[in-house]
Scaffold this active site. Structure first.
Site, mmCIF file in Angstrom:
data_model
loop_
_atom_site.group_PDB
_atom_site.id
_atom_site.type_symbol
_atom_site.label_atom_id
_atom_site.label_comp_id
_atom_site.label_asym_id
_atom_site.label_seq_id
_atom_site.Cartn_x
_atom_site.Cartn_y
_atom_site.Cartn_z
ATOM 1 C CG HIS A 251 0.454 0.743 7.548
ATOM 2 N ND1 HIS A 251 1.541 0.317 8.282
ATOM 3 C CD2 HIS A 251 0.965 1.592 6.596
ATOM 4 C CE1 HIS A 251 2.644 0.881 7.801
ATOM 5 N NE2 HIS A 251 2.319 1.648 6.772
ATOM 6 C CD GLU A 252 -0.828 2.037 3.089
ATOM 7 O OE1 GLU A 252 -0.349 3.192 3.022
ATOM 8 O OE2 GLU A 252 -0.124 1.023 3.134
ATOM 9 C CB CYS B 30 6.185 1.759 6.792
ATOM 10 S SG CYS B 30 5.572 3.302 6.096
ATOM 11 C CG LEU B 31 6.720 1.118 0.572
ATOM 12 C CD1 LEU B 31 5.903 1.522 -0.646
ATOM 13 C CD2 LEU B 31 7.789 0.108 0.199
ATOM 14 C CD GLN C 214 3.821 5.780 2.628
ATOM 15 O OE1 GLN C 214 2.815 5.236 2.189
ATOM 16 N NE2 GLN C 214 4.871 5.090 3.066
ATOM 17 N N GLY D 55 0.836 -1.191 0.000
ATOM 18 C CA GLY D 55 0.000 0.000 0.000
ATOM 19 C C GLY D 55 0.873 1.242 0.000
ATOM 20 C CG HIS E 43 1.115 6.536 5.876
ATOM 21 N ND1 HIS E 43 2.370 6.899 6.292
ATOM 22 C CD2 HIS E 43 1.205 5.215 5.574
ATOM 23 C CE1 HIS E 43 3.179 5.846 6.250
ATOM 24 N NE2 HIS E 43 2.496 4.805 5.814
HETATM 25 NI NI NI Z 1 3.407 2.954 5.516
#
Ligand code: NI
Length: 177
Positions: free
Chosen positions: A141-142, A99-100, A51, A46, A145
């Site tokens: 999670h998304e 997480c990216l 981000q 995701g 953000h």
């Molecule tokens: Ni993340």
């Protein structure tokens, strides 16, 4: 469209409360294209717009069934705009997340087991779904953000936070949201 650099934890732009999307025009389409390309290039599960530096309430996520990992749950490929989450199951599960924006790290994060999420897709059509388990985790999670929350802020036991290759030398838990 280009793969965009993913902001890493420590960047103040990841800590903002993102703005609702009001305009479903070309800018949104271009943003979504960049988000898809970026998530795909990094093998993410995701990605949230903040981000890549876009301060908008837009997330994408999705996991295809992978024959190499028959036990991994699939999650429908989704564009979710202006999301609202309601808790359906107060039960909390702990599971490992990545997480990216924190490459190489993993932490054990508590999340609600069952949620309902509402919002709309890129055409403005309503989305209203119930989700549980891994699917519910990815959405939580998304959407975090969008409120400036990164998963380490939710890790309860910091002994359960560290580098993926040290925690899991045999290669489990490689997915990143
Ligand atoms: Ni993340």
């Amino acid at each position: 469209m280009p793969v965009r650099p993913v902001l890493r934890m420590g960047d103040a732009r990841l800590l903002r409360r993102a703005e609702p999307v009001g305009n479903f025009g070309d800018d949104l389409r271009a943003l979504l294209e960049d988000m898809r390309d970026t998530m795909q290039a990094l093998n993410g599960v995701g990605l949230a717009a903040p981000q890549i530096g876009a301060n908008l309430r837009v997330v994408i996520f999705g996991v295809q069934k992978n024959p190499r990992y028959p036990d991994a749950e699939s999650v429908p490929e989704t564009v979710l705009i202006n999301p609202v989450i309601t808790v359906l199951e107060e039960v909390i599960d702990d599971e490992w997340e990545g997480c990216l924006s924190l490459p190489g790290l993993r932490g054990l994060v508590p999340r609600f087991r069952g949620i309902r999420y509402q919002g709309c897709d890129e055409h403005g059509a309503l989305i209203d779904r119930a989700a549980s388990g891994f699917h519910a985790r990815v959405v939580q999670h998304e959407c975090d953000h969008l409120d400036g929350i990164l998963y380490p802020m939710r890790v309860v036991d910091m002994r359960r936070f560290g580098f993926q290759d040290v925690l899991f030398p045999s290669g489990e838990h490689t997915a990143s949201e």
